[in-house]
Motif scaffolding. Sequence first.
Motif, mmCIF file in Angstrom:
data_model
loop_
_atom_site.group_PDB
_atom_site.id
_atom_site.type_symbol
_atom_site.label_atom_id
_atom_site.label_comp_id
_atom_site.label_asym_id
_atom_site.label_seq_id
_atom_site.Cartn_x
_atom_site.Cartn_y
_atom_site.Cartn_z
ATOM 1 N N ASN A 1 -1.713 -1.008 -0.896
ATOM 2 C CA ASN A 1 -0.777 -1.421 0.143
ATOM 3 C C ASN A 1 -1.537 -1.928 1.364
ATOM 4 O O ASN A 1 -2.473 -1.269 1.831
ATOM 5 C CB ASN A 1 0.119 -0.256 0.559
ATOM 6 C CG ASN A 1 0.751 0.461 -0.623
ATOM 7 O OD1 ASN A 1 0.274 1.514 -1.009
ATOM 8 N ND2 ASN A 1 1.780 -0.100 -1.193
ATOM 9 N N MET A 2 -1.134 -3.088 1.879
ATOM 10 C CA MET A 2 -1.722 -3.645 3.090
ATOM 11 C C MET A 2 -0.602 -4.104 4.011
ATOM 12 O O MET A 2 0.338 -4.760 3.570
ATOM 13 C CB MET A 2 -2.646 -4.821 2.746
ATOM 14 C CG MET A 2 -3.896 -4.407 1.984
ATOM 15 S SD MET A 2 -4.862 -5.815 1.391
ATOM 16 C CE MET A 2 -3.864 -6.285 -0.031
ATOM 17 N N ARG A 3 -0.693 -3.756 5.313
ATOM 18 C CA ARG A 3 0.362 -4.101 6.252
ATOM 19 C C ARG A 3 -0.230 -4.480 7.601
ATOM 20 O O ARG A 3 -1.231 -3.908 8.050
ATOM 21 C CB ARG A 3 1.324 -2.921 6.436
ATOM 22 C CG ARG A 3 2.498 -3.215 7.360
ATOM 23 C CD ARG A 3 3.496 -2.084 7.394
ATOM 24 N NE ARG A 3 2.982 -0.918 8.085
ATOM 25 C CZ ARG A 3 3.719 0.139 8.425
ATOM 26 N NH1 ARG A 3 4.996 0.179 8.098
ATOM 27 N NH2 ARG A 3 3.176 1.162 9.045
ATOM 28 N N THR A 4 0.392 -5.460 8.253
ATOM 29 C CA THR A 4 0.033 -5.838 9.608
ATOM 30 C C THR A 4 1.307 -5.902 10.433
ATOM 31 O O THR A 4 2.400 -6.110 9.899
ATOM 32 C CB THR A 4 -0.707 -7.190 9.637
ATOM 33 O OG1 THR A 4 -1.161 -7.457 10.975
ATOM 34 C CG2 THR A 4 0.191 -8.326 9.166
ATOM 35 N N SER A 5 1.181 -5.731 11.753
ATOM 36 C CA SER A 5 2.369 -5.706 12.596
ATOM 37 C C SER A 5 2.116 -6.432 13.916
ATOM 38 O O SER A 5 0.966 -6.632 14.337
ATOM 39 C CB SER A 5 2.793 -4.261 12.888
ATOM 40 O OG SER A 5 1.960 -3.674 13.865
ATOM 41 N N THR A 6 3.204 -6.817 14.559
ATOM 42 C CA THR A 6 3.108 -7.470 15.864
ATOM 43 C C THR A 6 2.706 -6.493 16.957
ATOM 44 O O THR A 6 2.429 -6.905 18.078
ATOM 45 C CB THR A 6 4.442 -8.135 16.230
ATOM 46 O OG1 THR A 6 5.477 -7.137 16.266
ATOM 47 C CG2 THR A 6 4.819 -9.203 15.203
ATOM 48 N N ALA A 7 2.689 -5.205 16.637
ATOM 49 C CA ALA A 7 2.219 -4.196 17.597
ATOM 50 C C ALA A 7 0.706 -4.052 17.567
ATOM 51 O O ALA A 7 0.156 -3.146 18.196
ATOM 52 C CB ALA A 7 2.872 -2.848 17.291
ATOM 53 N N SER A 8 0.016 -4.953 16.824
ATOM 54 C CA SER A 8 -1.446 -4.911 16.678
ATOM 55 C C SER A 8 -1.910 -3.606 16.052
ATOM 56 O O SER A 8 -2.910 -3.003 16.472
ATOM 57 C CB SER A 8 -2.143 -5.131 18.033
ATOM 58 O OG SER A 8 -1.876 -6.428 18.514
ATOM 59 N N VAL A 9 -1.160 -3.181 15.028
ATOM 60 C CA VAL A 9 -1.533 -2.028 14.221
ATOM 61 C C VAL A 9 -1.603 -2.513 12.775
ATOM 62 O O VAL A 9 -0.666 -3.146 12.283
ATOM 63 C CB VAL A 9 -0.521 -0.880 14.353
ATOM 64 C CG1 VAL A 9 -0.920 0.290 13.452
ATOM 65 C CG2 VAL A 9 -0.414 -0.426 15.800
ATOM 66 N N HIS A 10 -2.717 -2.210 12.093
ATOM 67 C CA HIS A 10 -2.950 -2.734 10.749
ATOM 68 C C HIS A 10 -3.311 -1.564 9.832
ATOM 69 O O HIS A 10 -4.066 -0.668 10.223
ATOM 70 C CB HIS A 10 -4.073 -3.774 10.772
ATOM 71 C CG HIS A 10 -3.931 -4.762 11.897
ATOM 72 N ND1 HIS A 10 -2.960 -5.743 11.903
ATOM 73 C CD2 HIS A 10 -4.613 -4.874 13.068
ATOM 74 C CE1 HIS A 10 -3.064 -6.452 13.015
ATOM 75 N NE2 HIS A 10 -4.052 -5.937 13.742
ATOM 76 N N ASP A 11 -2.772 -1.592 8.610
ATOM 77 C CA ASP A 11 -2.899 -0.451 7.705
ATOM 78 C C ASP A 11 -3.340 -0.903 6.323
ATOM 79 O O ASP A 11 -2.951 -1.981 5.852
ATOM 80 C CB ASP A 11 -1.555 0.272 7.583
ATOM 81 C CG ASP A 11 -0.923 0.571 8.924
ATOM 82 O OD1 ASP A 11 -1.478 1.400 9.661
ATOM 83 O OD2 ASP A 11 0.120 -0.040 9.234
ATOM 84 N N PHE A 12 -4.135 -0.055 5.677
ATOM 85 C CA PHE A 12 -4.531 -0.259 4.286
ATOM 86 C C PHE A 12 -4.464 1.081 3.575
ATOM 87 O O PHE A 12 -4.866 2.119 4.135
ATOM 88 C CB PHE A 12 -5.942 -0.821 4.169
ATOM 89 C CG PHE A 12 -6.460 -0.832 2.754
ATOM 90 C CD1 PHE A 12 -6.078 -1.831 1.872
ATOM 91 C CD2 PHE A 12 -7.284 0.187 2.302
ATOM 92 C CE1 PHE A 12 -6.526 -1.829 0.558
ATOM 93 C CE2 PHE A 12 -7.735 0.203 0.990
ATOM 94 C CZ PHE A 12 -7.357 -0.815 0.118
ATOM 95 N N ALA A 13 -3.951 1.080 2.348
ATOM 96 C CA ALA A 13 -3.849 2.333 1.598
ATOM 97 C C ALA A 13 -4.142 2.099 0.128
ATOM 98 O O ALA A 13 -3.789 1.066 -0.441
ATOM 99 C CB ALA A 13 -2.457 2.941 1.768
ATOM 100 N N LEU A 14 -4.783 3.073 -0.470
ATOM 101 C CA LEU A 14 -5.055 3.105 -1.902
ATOM 102 C C LEU A 14 -4.503 4.413 -2.438
ATOM 103 O O LEU A 14 -4.858 5.494 -1.953
ATOM 104 C CB LEU A 14 -6.560 3.012 -2.161
ATOM 105 C CG LEU A 14 -7.017 3.120 -3.616
ATOM 106 C CD1 LEU A 14 -6.516 1.931 -4.426
ATOM 107 C CD2 LEU A 14 -8.544 3.223 -3.700
ATOM 108 N N HIS A 15 -3.609 4.330 -3.442
ATOM 109 C CA HIS A 15 -2.968 5.503 -4.019
ATOM 110 C C HIS A 15 -3.323 5.592 -5.495
ATOM 111 O O HIS A 15 -3.166 4.618 -6.239
ATOM 112 C CB HIS A 15 -1.443 5.426 -3.873
ATOM 113 C CG HIS A 15 -0.989 5.335 -2.454
ATOM 114 N ND1 HIS A 15 0.303 5.027 -2.101
ATOM 115 C CD2 HIS A 15 -1.654 5.524 -1.291
ATOM 116 C CE1 HIS A 15 0.418 5.020 -0.792
ATOM 117 N NE2 HIS A 15 -0.758 5.309 -0.281
ATOM 118 N N LEU A 16 -3.770 6.764 -5.939
ATOM 119 C CA LEU A 16 -4.152 7.012 -7.328
ATOM 120 C C LEU A 16 -3.219 8.072 -7.909
ATOM 121 O O LEU A 16 -3.068 9.154 -7.332
ATOM 122 C CB LEU A 16 -5.604 7.482 -7.409
ATOM 123 C CG LEU A 16 -6.640 6.624 -6.659
ATOM 124 C CD1 LEU A 16 -8.016 7.265 -6.734
ATOM 125 C CD2 LEU A 16 -6.670 5.207 -7.210
#
Length: 242
Positions: free
Chosen positions: A71-86
């Motif tokens: 999962n990869m996400r970016t936002s207009t609040a200048s917060v960015h996320d990356f996740a790896l789920h197993l």
Amino acid sequence: MYHYPNLIMTLILIVFSLVPQLAKSASVYQDSCYAIGMTGGYAYNNTYEHYGHFSIDAFLPITHSFYVEVNMRTSTASVHDFALHLHPKIILPVGELFLATRIQYNLFARNEFHSLSTSFCVGYRMDYVSAEIGYGSRVSAFIDLSKHTAENGISEPHNLVYRVEVFARPPQAKWNISTYVTNVTEYQMERMFTPIFGVRTTADIKEHWRIIFEGRCKPVGISNLVASFYGVEGIIGLNYRF
């Protein structure tokens, strides 16, 4: 903390190199096909106020008993996320037993701050209910901390992680609706006393296409006895299943 962005790019390359074209799996309680999706959303909370976000998600059923999510996400609040789920699992005569390992990196560019969260859960799912519980931890620091001042970072070594979701229809149905309470989502892990409540709807509109609607609410006051409301989030997405 410095090498996390490089580590993330390496994990992305490794995971996506595992995706065979048009591959299928015999999963019962998840999509049986490889899938990639895009979602967009609007959210409001007391910290960022109004903002939008965009995400790309991949679902990879590598084998009959093991699947991966990226999962990869970016936002207009200048917060960015990356996740790896197993997710390894064991299919039982009724339902399935699974383990959920989540690695989540959050970059708060607006604050020059980042964090890495990990959680390990054991869960069980049958047609109408899915429940999991486990252990989580998180380390955070300002981006400009040198290795000699890393002790000024923040460590949260112990956290209870949970998710309970109830479905209206069995997983084979063309559409479904569910409601859940959790403190861990695709992109974030909250403290155990900060629950997130959500409603999720999915509908198969064509052979390969699925549309998703989801709403989330984080009423912080329920847990900390403060008479304040934190935020809400609305999401719409589209998945293509190979």
